[in-house]
Design a protein around this motif. Structure first.
Motif, PDB file in Angstrom:
ATOM      1  N   ASN A   1      31.234  13.516  -5.814  1.00 27.97           N
ATOM      2  CA  ASN A   1      31.788  12.752  -5.181  1.00 27.97           C
ATOM      3  C   ASN A   1      32.879  12.546  -3.256  1.00 27.97           C
ATOM      4  O   ASN A   1      32.384  11.966  -2.887  1.00 27.97           O
ATOM      5  CB  ASN A   1      32.925  11.744  -5.804  1.00 27.97           C
ATOM      6  CG  ASN A   1      32.324  11.629  -7.265  1.00 27.97           C
ATOM      7  OD1 ASN A   1      31.513  11.328  -7.819  1.00 27.97           O
ATOM      8  ND2 ASN A   1      33.408  10.622  -8.031  1.00 27.97           N
ATOM      9  N   HIS A   2      33.616  13.532  -3.634  1.00 28.21           N
ATOM     10  CA  HIS A   2      34.794  13.814  -2.142  1.00 28.21           C
ATOM     11  C   HIS A   2      34.666  15.655  -2.066  1.00 28.21           C
ATOM     12  O   HIS A   2      34.619  15.647  -2.922  1.00 28.21           O
ATOM     13  CB  HIS A   2      35.627  12.457  -2.222  1.00 28.21           C
ATOM     14  CG  HIS A   2      35.637  11.563  -2.990  1.00 28.21           C
ATOM     15  ND1 HIS A   2      35.824  10.538  -2.102  1.00 28.21           N
ATOM     16  CD2 HIS A   2      36.589  11.057  -3.849  1.00 28.21           C
ATOM     17  CE1 HIS A   2      35.410   9.961  -2.077  1.00 28.21           C
ATOM     18  NE2 HIS A   2      36.095   9.719  -3.451  1.00 28.21           N
TER      19      HIS A   2
ATOM     20  N   THR B   1      32.047  12.467   2.148  1.00 28.79           N
ATOM     21  CA  THR B   1      31.784  11.646   0.661  1.00 28.79           C
ATOM     22  C   THR B   1      30.680  10.790   0.589  1.00 28.79           C
ATOM     23  O   THR B   1      30.078  10.475   1.248  1.00 28.79           O
ATOM     24  CB  THR B   1      32.941  10.106   1.285  1.00 28.79           C
ATOM     25  OG1 THR B   1      34.350  10.868   1.563  1.00 28.79           O
ATOM     26  CG2 THR B   1      32.887   9.514  -0.009  1.00 28.79           C
TER      27      THR B   1
ATOM     28  N   TYR C   1      31.284   6.026  -3.768  1.00 24.00           N
ATOM     29  CA  TYR C   1      31.971   5.883  -3.480  1.00 24.00           C
ATOM     30  C   TYR C   1      32.517   6.252  -2.004  1.00 24.00           C
ATOM     31  O   TYR C   1      32.063   6.468  -0.989  1.00 24.00           O
ATOM     32  CB  TYR C   1      32.444   7.575  -4.039  1.00 24.00           C
ATOM     33  CG  TYR C   1      32.127   7.411  -5.328  1.00 24.00           C
ATOM     34  CD1 TYR C   1      32.845   7.329  -5.985  1.00 24.00           C
ATOM     35  CD2 TYR C   1      30.780   8.324  -5.577  1.00 24.00           C
ATOM     36  CE1 TYR C   1      31.840   7.901  -7.647  1.00 24.00           C
ATOM     37  CE2 TYR C   1      29.916   8.783  -6.742  1.00 24.00           C
ATOM     38  CZ  TYR C   1      30.819   7.695  -7.740  1.00 24.00           C
ATOM     39  OH  TYR C   1      30.727   8.075  -9.216  1.00 24.00           O
TER      40      TYR C   1
ATOM     41  N   GLN D   1      39.522   8.156  -7.212  1.00 28.35           N
ATOM     42  CA  GLN D   1      38.920   9.703  -8.515  1.00 28.35           C
ATOM     43  C   GLN D   1      39.320   9.898  -9.811  1.00 28.35           C
ATOM     44  O   GLN D   1      40.844  10.605  -9.341  1.00 28.35           O
ATOM     45  CB  GLN D   1      38.193   9.732  -7.754  1.00 28.35           C
ATOM     46  CG  GLN D   1      37.523   9.781  -6.302  1.00 28.35           C
ATOM     47  CD  GLN D   1      36.126   8.832  -7.093  1.00 28.35           C
ATOM     48  OE1 GLN D   1      35.206   9.058  -8.054  1.00 28.35           O
ATOM     49  NE2 GLN D   1      36.442   7.855  -6.667  1.00 28.35           N
TER      50      GLN D   1
END
Length: 92
Positions: free
Chosen positions: A20-21, A35, A39, A45
């Motif tokens: 996600n990140h 990212t 997301y 998160q």
């Protein structure tokens, strides 16, 4: 290859992974920020078990620098907040 170049390369690699990140800082400065959609960095998160990995990494680094020993009681670092000392002994 410098550490910053390695982090940038890993940031590019993260774009192909289901991550996600990915944020990385070096010397207090943000070096890489990646990212993957849908997301966004502004959206929190759920980390669940990831916090245990980060905590163990921090403890390992503290032990390596001599700031913490594996035989020390955790409550000794929180004397002002500790109400009662609790000792748990595990025997198999």
């Amino acid at each position: 290859m410098t550490i910053c170049e390695r982090l940038l390369k890993f940031g590019d690699y993260c774009q192909r992974l289901p991550i996600n990140h990915f944020l990385a800082s070096y010397g207090g400065e943000l070096v890489v920020s990646n990212t993957n959609g849908p997301y966004k960095l502004a959206n929190p998160q759920m980390l669940f078990s990831m916090t245990k990995s980060i905590t163990s990494l921090g403890i390992g680094l503290a032990c390596d620098k001599g700031l913490l020993g594996l035989d020390e009681r955790v409550v000794s670092f929180f004397r002002k907040r500790a109400r009662n000392e609790l000792t748990i002994i595990y025997r198999s």
